[in-house]
Every structure is written in structure tokens, then in C-alpha cells.
Design an enzyme around this catalytic site. Sequence first.
Site, PDB file in Angstrom:
ATOM      1  N   ARG A 113       0.847  -1.185   0.000  1.00 50.82           N
ATOM      2  CA  ARG A 113       0.000   0.000   0.000  1.00 50.82           C
ATOM      3  C   ARG A 113       0.889   1.243   0.000  1.00 50.82           C
ATOM      4  NH1 ARG A 113      -1.799   0.750   4.370  1.00 50.82           N
ATOM      5  NH2 ARG A 113      -1.169  -1.066   5.574  1.00 50.82           N
ATOM      6  N   TYR A 168      -1.125  -3.498  -7.037  1.00 50.99           N
ATOM      7  CA  TYR A 168      -0.944  -4.225  -5.774  1.00 50.99           C
ATOM      8  C   TYR A 168      -2.278  -4.317  -5.013  1.00 50.99           C
ATOM      9  CZ  TYR A 168      -0.128  -5.273  -0.949  1.00 50.99           C
ATOM     10  OH  TYR A 168      -0.248  -5.843   0.290  1.00 50.99           O
ATOM     11  N   LYS A 222      -9.538  -2.382   1.694  1.00 47.05           N
ATOM     12  CA  LYS A 222      -9.183  -1.224   2.521  1.00 47.05           C
ATOM     13  C   LYS A 222      -9.989   0.018   2.113  1.00 47.05           C
ATOM     14  CE  LYS A 222      -6.033  -3.604   4.610  1.00 47.05           C
ATOM     15  NZ  LYS A 222      -6.252  -4.028   6.004  1.00 47.05           N
ATOM     16  N   HIS A 279     -10.416  -2.279  11.706  1.00 48.30           N
ATOM     17  CA  HIS A 279      -9.330  -3.126  11.198  1.00 48.30           C
ATOM     18  C   HIS A 279      -9.093  -4.245  12.219  1.00 48.30           C
ATOM     19  CE1 HIS A 279      -4.918  -3.083   9.466  1.00 48.30           C
ATOM     20  NE2 HIS A 279      -5.654  -4.041   8.941  1.00 48.30           N
ATOM     21  N   SER A 298      -1.037  -3.610  10.408  1.00 40.84           N
ATOM     22  CA  SER A 298      -0.795  -4.543   9.317  1.00 40.84           C
ATOM     23  C   SER A 298       0.450  -5.387   9.587  1.00 40.84           C
ATOM     24  CB  SER A 298      -0.595  -3.769   8.023  1.00 40.84           C
ATOM     25  OG  SER A 298      -1.688  -2.916   7.821  1.00 40.84           O
ATOM     26  N   CYS A 318       1.045  -7.718  11.759  1.00 39.52           N
ATOM     27  CA  CYS A 318       1.411  -7.978  13.153  1.00 39.52           C
ATOM     28  C   CYS A 318       0.750  -9.249  13.669  1.00 39.52           C
ATOM     29  CB  CYS A 318       1.030  -6.803  14.042  1.00 39.52           C
ATOM     30  SG  CYS A 318       2.146  -5.414  13.887  1.00 39.52           S
ATOM     31  N   ASP A 366      -9.173  -9.697   9.192  1.00 41.35           N
ATOM     32  CA  ASP A 366      -8.670  -8.345   8.883  1.00 41.35           C
ATOM     33  C   ASP A 366      -9.664  -7.220   9.174  1.00 41.35           C
ATOM     34  OD1 ASP A 366      -6.525  -6.721   7.885  1.00 41.35           O
ATOM     35  OD2 ASP A 366      -7.600  -6.489   5.995  1.00 41.35           O
ATOM     36  N   ARG A 422       1.979 -12.163  -0.749  1.00 41.60           N
ATOM     37  CA  ARG A 422       0.654 -12.479  -0.209  1.00 41.60           C
ATOM     38  C   ARG A 422       0.050 -13.739  -0.803  1.00 41.60           C
ATOM     39  NH1 ARG A 422      -1.724  -8.519   3.490  1.00 41.60           N
ATOM     40  NH2 ARG A 422      -0.155  -6.907   3.605  1.00 41.60           N
TER      41      ARG A 422
HETATM   42  C1  OXD Z   1      -2.959  -4.579   5.409  1.00 40.77           C
HETATM   43  C2  OXD Z   1      -3.618  -5.768   4.837  1.00 40.77           C
HETATM   44  O1  OXD Z   1      -2.041  -4.028   4.787  1.00 40.77           O
HETATM   45  O2  OXD Z   1      -4.483  -6.332   5.511  1.00 40.77           O
HETATM   46  O3  OXD Z   1      -3.362  -4.178   6.515  1.00 40.77           O
HETATM   47  O4  OXD Z   1      -3.316  -6.143   3.697  1.00 40.77           O
HETATM   48 MN    MN Z   2      -5.035  -5.265   7.251  1.00 34.80          MN
END
Ligand code: OXD
Ligand code: MN
Length: 597
Positions: free
Chosen positions: A69, A197, A206, A226, A248, A250, A277, A381
Site C-alpha cells: 500500500r 498491488y 481497505k 481493522h 498490518s 502484526c 482483517d 501475499r
Molecule cells: C494490510 C492488509 O495491509 O491487511 O493491513 O493487507
Molecule cells: Mn489489514
Amino acid sequence: MTNNKFVLSWIDEMAAMTKPDKIVWIDGTEEQAEALRREACSTGELIKLNEELLPNCYLHRTAVNDVARVEGRTFICTPTKEEAGNINNWVEPGEMYAKLKKLYTGSMKGRTMYVIPYSMGVVGSDFAKIGIELTDSIYVVLNMLIMTRVGQNVMDSLGDSPDFIKGLHSKATLDADNRYITHFPQDNTIMSVNSGYGGNVLLGKKCFALRIASYLGRKEGWMAEHMLILGLEYPNGDIKYITAAFPSACGKTNLAMLIPPEIFKKKGYKVWTVGDDIAWLRVNKEDGRLYAVNPENGFFGVAPGTNEKSNPNALATTRRDTIFTNVCYNARTNTVWWEGLDNNPPKPEDGAVNWKGEPWDYRSYDKADKINTSGAHPNSRFTTMAKNCPCLSAEFNSLKGVPVTAIIFGGRRAKTAPLVYQSFGWQHGTFVGSIMASETTAAAAGAIGVVRRDPMAMRPFVGYNMGDYWQHWLDMGHVIKNKPLIFHVNWFRTDDKGNFIWPGFGDNMRVLLWILARCAGEVDAVKTPIGYVPKPEDINIEGLRGITTETMKNLLSVDVESWKADIANIKEFYNQVGDHVPAEMWQELAALEKRLG
Ligand code: OXD
Ligand code: MN
């Protein structure tokens, strides 16, 4: 697929600007998806992987400058800057539309425009909201087919209504200097250009389910967060639901799919995944509790570090019907690999290819320069279907959602935050969320390992003024009759040598059990300046090698000096958020400072 004049005239307008050669509606059928996969394989956009080992799985590589991002190029275009606030990038809508128009004009020439009608949330549920994404990327179409609910029933559910989120995406030329991820909350519109991406282009995720939805939630009295959602099942069959917000990369996916340690498994404890998420939360009028749904239909998870030990459920989910992005390729076996999957990276003689598409030698790996030396990009990913997840909750498709017992905030902090603490109540819990901080990861472009404040893990995702967002949390506290309790966890505390003290992963269950015991009023706690901390003996460490009551004391200790040092940083951040910070938050900060002495 529809006669809806609002939809048709908007598509006409976008097509007149982008000038695609043709327009194709995505109907959600397997036949159409398969034809698109074949087409993408014929152009090299996708590589079909070994059908025996990884059935219906594909590999995709993004451009090397387009792997995360881009927060610096993400904009909230409200009529005034004040509405977007100081934390978001802002450009006046008229100016942004004019800038974008230049970039979109003719951007789909020679390409197909795909029209994806999708629902965030189960079609027919009170939570569900509809979006339509127009894109010139088959990769986006195939990812949206996994991540959202797509098809005719979405258009049927929309009927003649203008109530849908418009999303326009064009890869255009992938020019990083003209990459824009823009949101027009007042117009229900998202426009994304020059990226391929996931987080920038799967507009349901998002852009819609967090940025636009957070704006709508404030307007309509609900919340878009989130957060992962999990159900913890006790041996007697009772299931309690928890939502948790972490920045993100974590470990939200790992926590959502947690496998209990052996001693708990044997007793009959289980964890069920509702979401990894995003959570949409509404107050249920019947019982006055907060209910959560996961508006997504799949997982867009970070691959590196996912393995048989850290997250066997995620790994199992990715063994079929999955699109891998920017991972390492083994040409001999026609399979994929990433750092942390196992100790068997593809060798040069296997035809190892790194995430950039270059021949790769695993011996060149240098931890200090992962981007250039790893096989898989650190933010590579998998896009995979929720329905293939072995621990998917039976409530995943529930229209009503699941009742939330506890909300957890968490960050990646080497020192300051203890393993777990409980807030004093909703207002203090909102404050705890507002001061969340974490060391940065690879999920967003920029330096890694720098501490930044990331309130409620929503810093990159609030579609309006951060101060108003905190006010919305406070306001929700007044309407939720039976409120969840709010906690904070930190799995990432380190010792003097920089090693993690807490084992994390499945053992995080031990902390969840303490949290739920608190919610049930079954266990005492120690009141400290920052909140209630467990008595060391109240976290069950049975069967945990290397962890003693002494270690627990250390993990649960409140380091007053580092908290005092943090106060200045919090004040600076509040001042940056500016005038809209609610008075209650400043009062909580002053009270914390006083308690710290
Ligand atoms: C982020 C995702 O970047 O969930 O938070 O992809
Ligand atoms: Mn996320």
C-alpha cells in the site's frame, strides 16, 4: 445483468473516459472465472502452478515498484480539509477529479473493462453493502472473486437503488509518480490508478470496507474496524467472540486461526475464525450487545512466516484455489515458496526464481536487505478462500453476526506495553486504542521498525478526521448497552538481547482465556496506572517450556519510566491530530500522567 440506470449511466461515463475496447460483466460463475484464468496464463499475468500439489493455484508478480500500500499516495477527498483531518492526505475533490481525469483518459484503450458487482457482507444481511468495481486487470477480477461475494444476486439485491459504492481502477501505465488511491466519501466513490498491488486495487477491502465504510458507519451509527474476529470454544461447547485490532502484518491472521496448545486441545478448547482483517460492528437492538461480521469472503494474508507451526490453518487454506503474489517460484516442481515456509528453499538447480522474476540463489539471502535478497517479497501475499479454511466458524455466513465479548488492541512494542492489560472502561478503552503504537512492518511502503502511533490500527484507514473517529467511538459507548470490555496486548516484548520473551502463536490462547475470564468476572487483577494487569499466576503457563512465574512477572510489569517517556510522544500525536481530539481523550491522558506520578 441490470437495468439500474444509476449503474448503467456511471459505467457509460467511466467507459467514455477510459475508452476500453470492450466491457465484460463478471457474473461470479466458475466458467467465466476459468476462462479468465486461462487468458491470464496465456499472457503471463498468471502462472498456473502444479495441479496435483496446488490445485487451482496461480502465481502473479506485480511490478517491482508496486508491492505494498502507498499511504503517501492515498487521499481522502472531502469538501474541506478539516473533514479529512490532519492524519489523512487531502486534496479538494474538484482538483483531484480533474487530475485523475487526465490519468484515466484513454487508459483502457486496447484493454477490456471488467464490471465486478460485489457485496461486502452476506447478501441479504443488514450489514451488507454493495460495490461495483470497474477494472482493466484480470488479476483484480480473480482476486475480487475470492475476497468478496460476486454475482447476479448482488445486482438483484441492489435493484433500482443508487446505493452502491462506485470503484474505478485502472493499471494505466503503473507510473509510480502518478499513482493515486483516492476516496470521495460524500460521492460514495473510490478511484485508483497506476497500481496493481492488492491493497491499492482490490477496492472492496481497505478502500471500501475500511475508509468509505468508516465514514458511512459514523453517519449511520455503526463501526468499520481493522479487526480480526475469532470464536473461542470452551469444552462445554460455549463460544465467546473476540475482535482484535493490530497494525498490518502484526499477526492478525495467525491469531484469528490460532491452534490451542496441546493441553487445551486435549481438554476440548477450539478456536474458530470469523475474520482475519476487517470487522463491521453494529448494536443488536434485542440484547443491546455489539455484533460483528467479517465483510470479506477470503483472506489476503502475508505469506512469509506462514508455516506448519505458525499457522497450519492458513497454510492448509492456501493449498488450493489460491493466488500467490510476489512469492518465490520453484520451476522444477512448479510450486511456490517463501521465507519461513520451511528450511527447503528452491535451489538454483531447481530453477529458483525470486519475487522479481529473476534467477535466485538462496545463499545470497541477507536479513538486512530482504527486499533485494529474499526469494519472496516480505509483503508477498496469498489470496485464498475463507470456505477452504479448516477452522472457519459456523457463523461465518451468519446474517446477524456474532456477539462481541472482548475487544483487543495490540501493537508491536519491544519494551513499553506489558503482555496484556485491561482498560478501566469504554472511555479509557477508547483512549487505549487512540494511543496504540507499533514498530512499522513491510505491509506499507516506507522504513521498517520505526515506532509510529497507529490508533486502533486504523491510521491508514479512517475515511475522515481521526479526532471525529475517536468521538464516534465515545458516542458508540453511549449506545451499546452491554458493552464489550477493552484490552491491550503486546506479544512482542523483547529481552535485553532483543529476543521475544513470550512464545506467541498458539500460546496466545492463554492470554485470551484470562481476558475472557475477566469478562466473566471470574478472576481478579492488579490495578496499575495503565489499567488492570493479571496476577502472574492467573495466566495458565502449564506445559510452557522456559516460562516461569518470574518470566510472567517480567512480561506483566509496567515500566513507569518508559510510559512517562511515551506521554510526550502521545501529546505530540494528539496535537498533530488537532482540534477534533475529544476533550475526554485529553482528560484520559492527563489522568494517566497523574497516575504515573
Ligand atoms: C494490510 C492488509 O495491509 O491487511 O493491513 O493487507
Ligand atoms: Mn489489514
